[in-house]
Design an enzyme around this catalytic site. Structure first.
Site, PDB file in Angstrom:
ATOM      1  N   ASN A  31     -10.196   6.535   3.354  1.00 33.87           N
ATOM      2  CA  ASN A  31      -8.938   6.864   2.692  1.00 33.87           C
ATOM      3  C   ASN A  31      -9.109   6.471   1.227  1.00 33.87           C
ATOM      4  O   ASN A  31      -8.976   5.303   0.864  1.00 33.87           O
ATOM      5  CB  ASN A  31      -7.807   6.077   3.361  1.00 33.87           C
ATOM      6  CG  ASN A  31      -6.451   6.374   2.742  1.00 33.87           C
ATOM      7  OD1 ASN A  31      -6.345   7.084   1.746  1.00 33.87           O
ATOM      8  ND2 ASN A  31      -5.406   5.817   3.333  1.00 33.87           N
ATOM      9  N   ARG A  74      -9.208  11.162   4.833  1.00 35.84           N
ATOM     10  CA  ARG A  74      -7.784  11.455   4.658  1.00 35.84           C
ATOM     11  C   ARG A  74      -7.620  12.223   3.336  1.00 35.84           C
ATOM     12  O   ARG A  74      -8.087  11.765   2.294  1.00 35.84           O
ATOM     13  CB  ARG A  74      -6.982  10.164   4.593  1.00 35.84           C
ATOM     14  CG  ARG A  74      -5.531  10.438   4.303  1.00 35.84           C
ATOM     15  CD  ARG A  74      -4.765   9.187   3.964  1.00 35.84           C
ATOM     16  NE  ARG A  74      -3.393   9.534   3.669  1.00 35.84           N
ATOM     17  CZ  ARG A  74      -2.653   8.930   2.761  1.00 35.84           C
ATOM     18  NH1 ARG A  74      -3.156   7.945   2.045  1.00 35.84           N
ATOM     19  NH2 ARG A  74      -1.415   9.302   2.553  1.00 35.84           N
ATOM     20  N   HIS A 124       2.828  11.912   5.126  1.00 35.78           N
ATOM     21  CA  HIS A 124       2.798  11.036   6.308  1.00 35.78           C
ATOM     22  C   HIS A 124       2.605  11.840   7.600  1.00 35.78           C
ATOM     23  O   HIS A 124       2.938  11.361   8.691  1.00 35.78           O
ATOM     24  CB  HIS A 124       4.128  10.260   6.493  1.00 35.78           C
ATOM     25  CG  HIS A 124       4.369   9.160   5.521  1.00 35.78           C
ATOM     26  ND1 HIS A 124       5.643   8.712   5.240  1.00 35.78           N
ATOM     27  CD2 HIS A 124       3.547   8.397   4.777  1.00 35.78           C
ATOM     28  CE1 HIS A 124       5.583   7.724   4.364  1.00 35.78           C
ATOM     29  NE2 HIS A 124       4.307   7.517   4.056  1.00 35.78           N
ATOM     30  N   ARG A 145      10.469   3.923  -4.584  1.00 37.35           N
ATOM     31  CA  ARG A 145      10.813   5.321  -4.889  1.00 37.35           C
ATOM     32  C   ARG A 145      12.284   5.578  -4.593  1.00 37.35           C
ATOM     33  O   ARG A 145      12.816   5.059  -3.616  1.00 37.35           O
ATOM     34  CB  ARG A 145       9.953   6.275  -4.055  1.00 37.35           C
ATOM     35  CG  ARG A 145       8.540   6.413  -4.576  1.00 37.35           C
ATOM     36  CD  ARG A 145       7.670   7.215  -3.638  1.00 37.35           C
ATOM     37  NE  ARG A 145       6.816   6.348  -2.849  1.00 37.35           N
ATOM     38  CZ  ARG A 145       6.048   6.754  -1.833  1.00 37.35           C
ATOM     39  NH1 ARG A 145       6.029   8.010  -1.480  1.00 37.35           N
ATOM     40  NH2 ARG A 145       5.301   5.896  -1.175  1.00 37.35           N
ATOM     41  N   GLU A 189      -2.815   5.807  11.869  1.00 30.37           N
ATOM     42  CA  GLU A 189      -3.302   7.027  11.226  1.00 30.37           C
ATOM     43  C   GLU A 189      -4.826   7.098  11.266  1.00 30.37           C
ATOM     44  O   GLU A 189      -5.397   8.173  11.413  1.00 30.37           O
ATOM     45  CB  GLU A 189      -2.809   7.066   9.773  1.00 30.37           C
ATOM     46  CG  GLU A 189      -1.316   7.342   9.692  1.00 30.37           C
ATOM     47  CD  GLU A 189      -0.700   6.896   8.375  1.00 30.37           C
ATOM     48  OE1 GLU A 189      -0.457   5.680   8.230  1.00 30.37           O
ATOM     49  OE2 GLU A 189      -0.491   7.749   7.509  1.00 30.37           O
TER      50      GLU A 189
END
Ligand code: AMP
Length: 407
Positions: free
Chosen positions: A7, A90, A179, A240, A384
């Site tokens: 990743n 990823r 996601h 965010r 993940e």
């Protein structure tokens, strides 16, 4: 089969070496601040973790350090690079090209590069990781797993923005979501946990951590999700803002004399829990401050839960009901108080949380709804990396993504 899951971020390289058949994590770590003088490499599992300050001018150098740590010295997990059967990368943005994971070839690399327009930092970083592997492990099979591909089933009425249509045609402006690998994993695991076929269920999956997103998954197919063209949209998050009145953007640019890049930074890094509380983006700190009477921390807490509650309501309407609500990530898995607040008052919708089952300190896959709740509430710790490893295994070993039983 051992899969190295990578990743790559703009200044980091996270990795796990996973034996897919046994679901065992053989090694993991992260190279951080790649390209800066403060670069360091963390390698190891739990108490065996070691931190090494070491120069790494770029992702290629970081990759070399990772491979060395995996194959030699006290951190050694495998004898040689031959013990890595394949690599899974990823990739954040798969745009309209990728509705599933794919084996990486030159054409895939060119498309990831083209899509970097939509996710500049992330896709370029993934490309650096892919190039580093090609250089250091030539011929090793590699797979790209996209954050967006699970959401390619969302219909146009949900993925289009009501802007002039030419903007979609010219710049591909539409909802892509993010996601996706986490939502796909927890949906599959939730169905297995409930002992029901995924194809028979209406699920709302909630990834609630520092980043937050909620998806509607109707009979195994994603029909809507809260993140948009970018991961800024949707729920209030750690730093965010999520969805706000779009007119606020030009308004604050004018009032605060900010450039587009500065306002983007403000919405991504200085808003959310941090922006409202003024204390932290970490919910644990916000919770503590609110319990000590800090009003802004309490407001931040209330807003976070209200934001999640509203998306759950929306998606019940979108699907005409829901069988189960699935929670994951740092907050979803661990924060009893936030879960209680999200589900408070939803009894008229058939959703009843069991306060005893919801108590703090429990781990693993579990159910927190009452026995008579019409809608089940299930917690599934996300994984993940395992999902990326499994897609890689299936494409490399079996040549198909047909779903096999999860370990
Ligand atoms: P993630 O992005 O999935 O790593 O989640 C990070 C968020 O989870 C942070 O806001 C943490 O404060 C929150 N979190 C982790 N553990 C707990 C906990 N036990 N109670 C409340 N929040 C937690």
């Amino acid at each position: 089969m051992n899969v190295l899951v990578l990743n790559a971020g703009s200044s980091s390289l996270k990795y796990q070496l996973i034996n897919v058949e046994t679901h065992e994590v053989l090694a993991k770590g992260i190279c951080e601040r790649v390209g800066s003088a403060e670069a360091f490499h963390k390698h190891g599992i739990d108490e065996n973790e070691v931190v090494i300050d070491t120069p790494m001018p770029d992702h290629n150098a970081a990759m070399a350090l990772v491979l060395e740590a995996l194959t030699s010295g006290p951190t050694k997990a495998i004898d040689s690079l031959d013990d890595i059967d394949a690599v899974g990368h990823r990739v954040v943005q798969g745009g309209k090209y990728f509705d599933r994971s794919v084996l990486i070839d030159d054409d895939v690399v060119a498309k990831i590069d083209e899509l970097a327009e939509l996710a500049p930092l992330h896709n370029k970083a993934a490309l650096m990781g892919i190039e580093a592997c090609r250089e250091q492990m030539p011929g090793k099979p590699m797979v790209a797993v996209f954050d967006t591909s699970f959401f390619q089933t969302i219909p146009p009425k949900a993925y289009m923005y009501p802007l002039p249509y030419e903007l979609y045609e010219k710049h591909a402006i539409r909802k892509y979501g993010a996601h996706g690998t986490s939502h796909r994993y927890i949906a599959e695991r939730a169905a297995a946990f409930m002992d029901e076929p995924l194809e028979d269920l209406k699920l709302i999956t909630c990834h609630l951590g520092n980043g937050c997103s909620i998806s509607a998954i109707d009979h195994g197919v994603a029909v809507d999700t809260s993140m948009g063209l970018t991961p800024l949209d949707g729920l209030m998050m750690g730093t965010r803002c999520g969805a706000i009145d779009p007119a606020i953007v030009p308004f604050i640019m004018e009032k605060e004399n900010l450039t587009a890049a500065e306002v983007n930074d403000l919405m991504n890094k200085k808003s959310g829990l941090l922006g409202i509380s003024g204390i932290s983006n970490d919910l644990r700190s916000v919770r503590q401050a609110s319990e000590e009477g800090d009003e802004r921390a309490q407001l931040a807490y209330d807003m976070y839960s209200n934001s999640a509650k509203k998306y759950i309501g929306q998606y019940i309407a979108v699907m005409g009901g829901v069988d189960a609500i699935v929670l994951t990530a740092g907050v979803g898995e661990n924060c009893d108080k936030m879960r209680r607040m999200i589900f408070a008052g939803l009894q008229p919708l058939g959703i009843k949380i069991d306060l005893e089952k919801n108590r703090a300190g429990l781990r693993g896959e579990r159910e927190i709804s009452t026995d008579d709740s019409e809608v089940r509430i299930v917690i599934i710790p996300t994984d993940e990396e395992y999902m990326i490893a499994r897609d890689t295994y299936q494409l490399v070993k079996e040549g198909t993504l047909e779903i096999t039983e999860l370990v």
